[in-house]
Design an enzyme around this catalytic site. Structure first.
Site, PDB file in Angstrom:
ATOM      1  N   ASP A 174       1.233  -1.496  -0.107  1.00 60.81           N
ATOM      2  CA  ASP A 174       0.293  -0.188  -0.351  1.00 60.81           C
ATOM      3  C   ASP A 174       1.164   2.084   0.025  1.00 60.81           C
ATOM      4  O   ASP A 174       2.440   1.147   0.058  1.00 60.81           O
ATOM      5  CB  ASP A 174      -0.852  -0.473   1.111  1.00 60.81           C
ATOM      6  CG  ASP A 174      -2.383   0.363   1.263  1.00 60.81           C
ATOM      7  OD1 ASP A 174      -2.464   1.241   0.113  1.00 60.81           O
ATOM      8  OD2 ASP A 174      -3.252   0.240   1.885  1.00 60.81           O
ATOM      9  N   ASP A 229     -10.543   3.269  -3.949  1.00 63.47           N
ATOM     10  CA  ASP A 229     -10.723   2.571  -2.810  1.00 63.47           C
ATOM     11  C   ASP A 229     -12.022   2.027  -3.653  1.00 63.47           C
ATOM     12  O   ASP A 229     -13.120   3.009  -3.529  1.00 63.47           O
ATOM     13  CB  ASP A 229     -10.643   2.396  -1.654  1.00 63.47           C
ATOM     14  CG  ASP A 229      -9.769   2.074  -0.920  1.00 63.47           C
ATOM     15  OD1 ASP A 229      -8.226   2.084  -1.592  1.00 63.47           O
ATOM     16  OD2 ASP A 229      -9.419   1.861   0.409  1.00 63.47           O
TER      17      ASP A 229
HETATM   18  C1  GLA Z   1      -5.865   0.929   1.569  1.00 62.88           C
HETATM   19  C2  GLA Z   1      -6.090   0.155   0.324  1.00 62.88           C
HETATM   20  C3  GLA Z   1      -6.993  -0.867   0.248  1.00 62.88           C
HETATM   21  C4  GLA Z   1      -6.542  -2.091   1.950  1.00 62.88           C
HETATM   22  C5  GLA Z   1      -6.552  -0.409   3.102  1.00 62.88           C
HETATM   23  C6  GLA Z   1      -6.110  -0.865   4.395  1.00 62.88           C
HETATM   24  O1  GLA Z   1      -6.744   1.925   1.518  1.00 62.88           O
HETATM   25  O2  GLA Z   1      -6.621   0.585  -0.880  1.00 62.88           O
HETATM   26  O3  GLA Z   1      -7.141  -1.440  -0.486  1.00 62.88           O
HETATM   27  O4  GLA Z   1      -5.988  -1.843   1.282  1.00 62.88           O
HETATM   28  O5  GLA Z   1      -6.035   0.398   2.748  1.00 62.88           O
HETATM   29  O6  GLA Z   1      -5.653  -0.405   4.953  1.00 62.88           O
END
Ligand code: GLA
Length: 423
Positions: A174, A229
């Site tokens: 990430d 997301d």
């Molecule tokens: C980010 C990523 C998500 C998930 C969260 C976890 O938002 O884009 O897909 O992995 O972190 O905290």
């Protein structure tokens, strides 16, 4: 004096790190093939680059469970991935997202939450492997993950060795708390660390498209997120960056030239089966992810999924479009506003076509194949060749390209067909 001390401290740190690495490396020697006599043979680029010849398929904990992850949950999902027929349909990876990690030990080794993973991570990985599946986990390029857990900055090589020791097959990495790092350099460091670990590990770049990872991600990793997301809505754009299904599709539409075997655009994990999308929307979401040659990471509770959800996730004819060996990302071919026609050229002179109704009313489709040439599919010729038209959701042939295709496509629904040349 200050200078001396700080360089001494540096050296001390390097020595401690080297020791820590050595000890992990020695333990790893007995665990997996590529590690011999304490010497690790790095994964050659030829092997690394061939790890995701088709878009990876699996399950990830985040969309449904967030931080509520545990060994029990992962083992249950592995069981159900097999018993539900998902493994048989091609799903392979069980991936634990954020919140499995709780601290680093006195040697800097990453530690799984002992309450949630009482037997350690390796026990879970072994269990997942015993089901004929593969195991993935999550870390982050910053010092802390998005949920504030310890992440990999400064520990990349040590973490990669630990993952290799556990038998990890897939890393999602990430981009929270990036602390001003250069994205390409940060992801390259982790990629080098994974290769140096001696274990072939699929590398999923979760950088949200902020620094155009499609321009530099090939060779560093195997897939890269292109957007913020996903949220379980058909059409939404949230202030903090969360996106619905069609909003992601629109962002992904222009990136087709960057995808291919071993390197994929990733429009984020699936929301099929999660509250917020109705059946037609789930069918559209899944169909379009397959048209886009997207990684297919289920994000629902596999244990309690409905018959419909299971049917969507395990539709082998639709999955075959996603997994086609030519690895071509589909493109929007005609855009009538609320009504769009997408096409994905397939191997052996076939093509998948998806009629997508974004509108709120039924689309009474009446489409003549010979009317337009699919300009980006030069092998397809409706004038010289007749194709059988197969509805991939009804699992029926519905005519040939000599006739118009007619269908009532519901609001937010699709008609997805595969055209095969008549020999
Ligand atoms: C980010 C990523 C998500 C998930 C969260 C976890 O938002 O884009 O897909 O992995 O972190 O905290």
């Amino acid at each position: 004096m200050k200078l001396y001390l700080s360089s001494f401290a540096q050296e001390l740190k390097v020595a401690v790190c080297a020791l820590a690495l050595l000890s992990v490396g020695t333990v790893a020697a007995s665990a997996e093939n590529p590690v011999k006599n304490g010497n690790i043979t790095p994964v050659p680029d030829s092997v690394f680059n061939s790890l995701a010849a088709t878009p990876p398929m699996g399950w990830n904990s985040w969309n449904k469970f967030g931080c509520n992850v545990s060994a029990k949950l992962l083992m249950k999902m592995a069981d159900v991935m097999v018993s539900s027929g998902m493994k048989d349909a091609g799903y392979q990876y069980i991936v634990v997202d954020d919140c499995w990690q709780i601290a680093r030990d006195e040697n800097g080794n990453i530690v799984a939450d002992p309450e949630r993973f009482p037997d350690g991570m390796k026990a879970v990985v072994d269990y997942v492997h015993s089901k004929g599946l593969k195991f993935g986990l999550y870390s982050c390029a910053g010092s802390l993950t998005c949920a504030g857990r310890p992440a990999s900055r400064g520990y990349q090589f040590q973490d990669a060795l630990m993952y290799a020791k556990w038998g990890v097959d897939y890393l999602k990495y990430d981009w929270c708390n990036d602390e001003g790092q250069n994205a390409q350099a940060a992801y390259k460091t982790m990629s080098d660390a994974l290769k140096a670990s001696g274990r072939p590990i699929v590398f999923s770049l979760c950088e949200w498209g902020s620094n155009n990872p499609w321009e530099w991600g090939k060779g560093i990793g195997h897939l890269w997120r292109t957007t913020g997301d996903i949220r379980a809505y058909y059409n939404v754009q949230l202030d903090w960056g969360g996106l619905g299904v069609v909003n992601i599709i629109d962002k992904e539409a222009g990136l087709y030239s960057f995808a291919g075997p071993g390197h994929w655009n990733d429009p984020d994990m699936l929301e099929v089966g999660n509250t917020g999308l109705n059946y037609d929307e789930c069918v559209s979401h899944f169909s379009m992810w397959c048209i886009l040659a997207a990684p297919l990471m289920a994000g629902n509770d596999l244990e309690f999924m409905s018959k419909e959800t299971k049917e969507v996730l395990t539709n082998k004819e639709v999955i075959a479009v996603d997994q086609d060996k030519d690895g071509i990302q589909g493109r929007r071919f005609l855009d009538f506003g609320d009504q769009e026609i997408w096409a994905k050229p397939l191997s052996d002179g076939e093509i998948a076509v998806c009629f997508m109704n974004r509108g709120e009313n039924v689309w009474n489709l009446d489409y003549t194949w010979t009317r337009e040439t699919i300009y980006f599919a030069p092998k397809i010729n409706f004038k010289t060749t007749t194709y059988t038209v197969r509805d991939l959701w009804k699992h029926q042939n519905i005519g040939t390209t000599k006739d118009a295709v007619k269908a009532a496509i519901p609001a937010h629904g699709v008609l997805m067909v595969r055209l095969s040349p008549n020999k």
